[in-house]
Scaffold this motif. Structure first.
Motif, PDB file in Angstrom:
ATOM      1  N   GLY A   2       0.802  -1.202   0.000  1.00 33.95           N
ATOM      2  CA  GLY A   2       0.000   0.000   0.000  1.00 33.95           C
ATOM      3  C   GLY A   2       0.842   1.261   0.000  1.00 33.95           C
ATOM      4  O   GLY A   2       2.053   1.235   0.259  1.00 33.95           O
ATOM      5  N   LEU A   3       0.177   2.376  -0.260  1.00 38.59           N
ATOM      6  CA  LEU A   3       0.877   3.654  -0.328  1.00 38.59           C
ATOM      7  C   LEU A   3       1.436   4.074   1.031  1.00 38.59           C
ATOM      8  O   LEU A   3       2.533   4.636   1.114  1.00 38.59           O
ATOM      9  N   GLY A   4       0.686   3.779   2.099  1.00 37.48           N
ATOM     10  CA  GLY A   4       1.145   4.144   3.444  1.00 37.48           C
ATOM     11  C   GLY A   4       2.488   3.524   3.802  1.00 37.48           C
ATOM     12  O   GLY A   4       3.422   4.234   4.210  1.00 37.48           O
ATOM     13  N   PRO A   5       2.625   2.199   3.669  1.00 39.90           N
ATOM     14  CA  PRO A   5       3.933   1.593   3.945  1.00 39.90           C
ATOM     15  C   PRO A   5       5.049   2.124   3.041  1.00 39.90           C
ATOM     16  O   PRO A   5       6.181   2.268   3.481  1.00 39.90           O
ATOM     17  N   GLY A  53       5.386  -0.099  -6.096  1.00 41.97           N
ATOM     18  CA  GLY A  53       4.118   0.448  -6.551  1.00 41.97           C
ATOM     19  C   GLY A  53       3.272  -0.592  -7.258  1.00 41.97           C
ATOM     20  O   GLY A  53       3.754  -1.646  -7.675  1.00 41.97           O
ATOM     21  N   SER A  54       1.988  -0.256  -7.417  1.00 43.50           N
ATOM     22  CA  SER A  54       1.054  -1.189  -8.067  1.00 43.50           C
ATOM     23  C   SER A  54       0.493  -0.641  -9.369  1.00 43.50           C
ATOM     24  O   SER A  54      -0.389  -1.246  -9.967  1.00 43.50           O
ATOM     25  N   GLY A  55       1.002   0.508  -9.817  1.00 45.25           N
ATOM     26  CA  GLY A  55       0.511   1.108 -11.045  1.00 45.25           C
ATOM     27  C   GLY A  55       1.055   0.394 -12.273  1.00 45.25           C
ATOM     28  O   GLY A  55       1.902  -0.505 -12.183  1.00 45.25           O
ATOM     29  N   PRO A  56       0.579   0.784 -13.468  1.00 47.06           N
ATOM     30  CA  PRO A  56       1.054   0.173 -14.718  1.00 47.06           C
ATOM     31  C   PRO A  56       2.570   0.308 -14.856  1.00 47.06           C
ATOM     32  O   PRO A  56       3.157   1.321 -14.467  1.00 47.06           O
ATOM     33  N   LEU A  57       3.189  -0.697 -15.420  1.00 40.15           N
ATOM     34  CA  LEU A  57       4.646  -0.725 -15.538  1.00 40.15           C
ATOM     35  C   LEU A  57       5.174   0.476 -16.326  1.00 40.15           C
ATOM     36  O   LEU A  57       6.195   1.066 -15.963  1.00 40.15           O
ATOM     37  N   PRO A 124       5.061  13.333  -5.249  1.00 37.88           N
ATOM     38  CA  PRO A 124       4.433  13.006  -6.539  1.00 37.88           C
ATOM     39  C   PRO A 124       5.062  11.789  -7.214  1.00 37.88           C
ATOM     40  O   PRO A 124       4.352  10.989  -7.842  1.00 37.88           O
ATOM     41  N   VAL A 125       6.372  11.642  -7.098  1.00 41.05           N
ATOM     42  CA  VAL A 125       7.047  10.468  -7.676  1.00 41.05           C
ATOM     43  C   VAL A 125       6.542   9.197  -7.005  1.00 41.05           C
ATOM     44  O   VAL A 125       6.267   8.191  -7.669  1.00 41.05           O
ATOM     45  N   GLN A 126       6.404   9.252  -5.688  1.00 39.63           N
ATOM     46  CA  GLN A 126       5.951   8.080  -4.950  1.00 39.63           C
ATOM     47  C   GLN A 126       4.490   7.753  -5.284  1.00 39.63           C
ATOM     48  O   GLN A 126       4.136   6.584  -5.508  1.00 39.63           O
ATOM     49  N   GLY A 131      -0.436   5.135  -9.790  1.00 44.18           N
ATOM     50  CA  GLY A 131      -1.378   5.731 -10.723  1.00 44.18           C
ATOM     51  C   GLY A 131      -2.077   4.702 -11.588  1.00 44.18           C
ATOM     52  O   GLY A 131      -1.830   3.493 -11.496  1.00 44.18           O
ATOM     53  N   THR A 132      -2.964   5.208 -12.463  1.00 42.07           N
ATOM     54  CA  THR A 132      -3.740   4.318 -13.325  1.00 42.07           C
ATOM     55  C   THR A 132      -3.207   4.276 -14.759  1.00 42.07           C
ATOM     56  O   THR A 132      -3.637   3.440 -15.548  1.00 42.07           O
ATOM     57  N   GLY A 133      -2.289   5.168 -15.085  1.00 42.20           N
ATOM     58  CA  GLY A 133      -1.729   5.178 -16.430  1.00 42.20           C
ATOM     59  C   GLY A 133      -1.205   6.553 -16.785  1.00 42.20           C
ATOM     60  O   GLY A 133      -1.375   7.513 -16.030  1.00 42.20           O
ATOM     61  N   LEU A 134      -0.574   6.660 -17.955  1.00 41.00           N
ATOM     62  CA  LEU A 134      -0.028   7.953 -18.376  1.00 41.00           C
ATOM     63  C   LEU A 134      -1.140   8.947 -18.716  1.00 41.00           C
ATOM     64  O   LEU A 134      -1.247  10.001 -18.110  1.00 41.00           O
TER      65      LEU A 134
END
Length: 261
Positions: A2-5, A53-57, A124-126, A131-134
């Motif tokens: 998750g984002l918190g950890p 992260g879990s966003g798109p590669l 913002p980088v973190q 995110g969901t995509g570009l």
């Protein structure tokens, strides 16, 4: 994860890294070592956050690559600029005012303070790593980053060439990008971080990190960046007052035509 950890992990990594940098600075006898760490610290945050992260590669790769590219270039530039010269006068003055234990004061006021700012500005980088995509905003962010990186790197190169010429000693650089703004490197730096912020805007939590690029821009334009530098230049460059009068302080603009009194 998750984002918190993630933000907790990056905070810990930055703290450990800046503490190690302080140790290196003490061994070197130069507190301006923190200047080299500044860019590398952001690169380190991006490298740590990328696999978590879990966003798109593609989004994570672009965000990490842009951050690392900017950070490494800046670190190399500042290291080469400072190498062989005396300690930065700002740090010299702070040490002189620190009293009997300058090391502890410098660690808190300079190293820990920059670690906190670095971590906050890098949010913002973190967040972009989740995110969901570009998307459209992401590609606009890449374009803004390219603009900023170009201004910063070209401006630094022009200044380095100018300083390398002994005939320019005491003169003011007012050609190239420096003809349109007194600080193309600072303007470029701000653009880089607004570009990275736009990469995080595919989610509302990412968009909420807007205070990070605002903080970076304020620091460059009104904080420890432009004002402190110009104060010193006004004392050492006879023509600098006229240059300030006709040249934009931050955003690139055509120079003003001055009328002689």
């Amino acid at each position: 994860m998750g984002l918190g950890p993630l933000v907790a992990i990056t905070a810990g990594v930055v703290l450990v890294a800046v503490t190690a940098t302080f140790g290196i600075a003490r061994l070197r006898g130069r507190y301006d070592t923190i200047d080299t760490f500044w860019g590398l610290g952001f690169a380190l945050v991006a490298v740590v956050a990328f696999p978590l992260g879990s966003g798109p590669l593609v989004l994570r790769l672009v965000t990490a690559a842009l951050t690392v590219g900017w950070g490494v270039r800046l670190a190399v530039h500042l290291h080469l600029r400072n190498r062989g010269g005396p300690e930065d006068p700002r740090y010299q003055r702070m040490v002189e005012r620190a009293g009997d234990n300058p090391g502890a004061r410098m660690f808190v006021r300079v190293f820990l303070a920059q670690a906190a700012i670095l971590w906050f500005v890098s949010l913002p980088v973190q967040f972009a790593m989740y995110g969901t995509g570009l998307g459209v905003l992401g590609w606009i962010g890449v374009a803004v980053w390219v603009l900023g990186f170009t201004f910063e790197s070209v401006g630094d190169a022009q200044l380095s060439r100018f300083r390398a010429d002994p005939g320019n000693r005491g003169k003011v650089l007012d050609t190239g990008l420096w003809h349109y703004t007194r600080h193309p490197n600072y303007f470029g730096d701000a653009c880089v971080w607004w570009g990275l912020y736009l990469l995080a805007c595919s989610t509302w939590p990412g968009a909420a990190t807007i205070l990070s690029p605002i903080a970076m821009t304020f620091t460059l334009a009104r904080g420890t960046g432009k004002p402190m530098l110009e104060k010193g230049l006004a004392r050492t460059r006879p023509g600098y007052a006229t240059y300030v009068e006709r040249t934009s302080g931050f955003f690139p603009l055509p120079p003003k035509k001055l009328t002689r009194r």
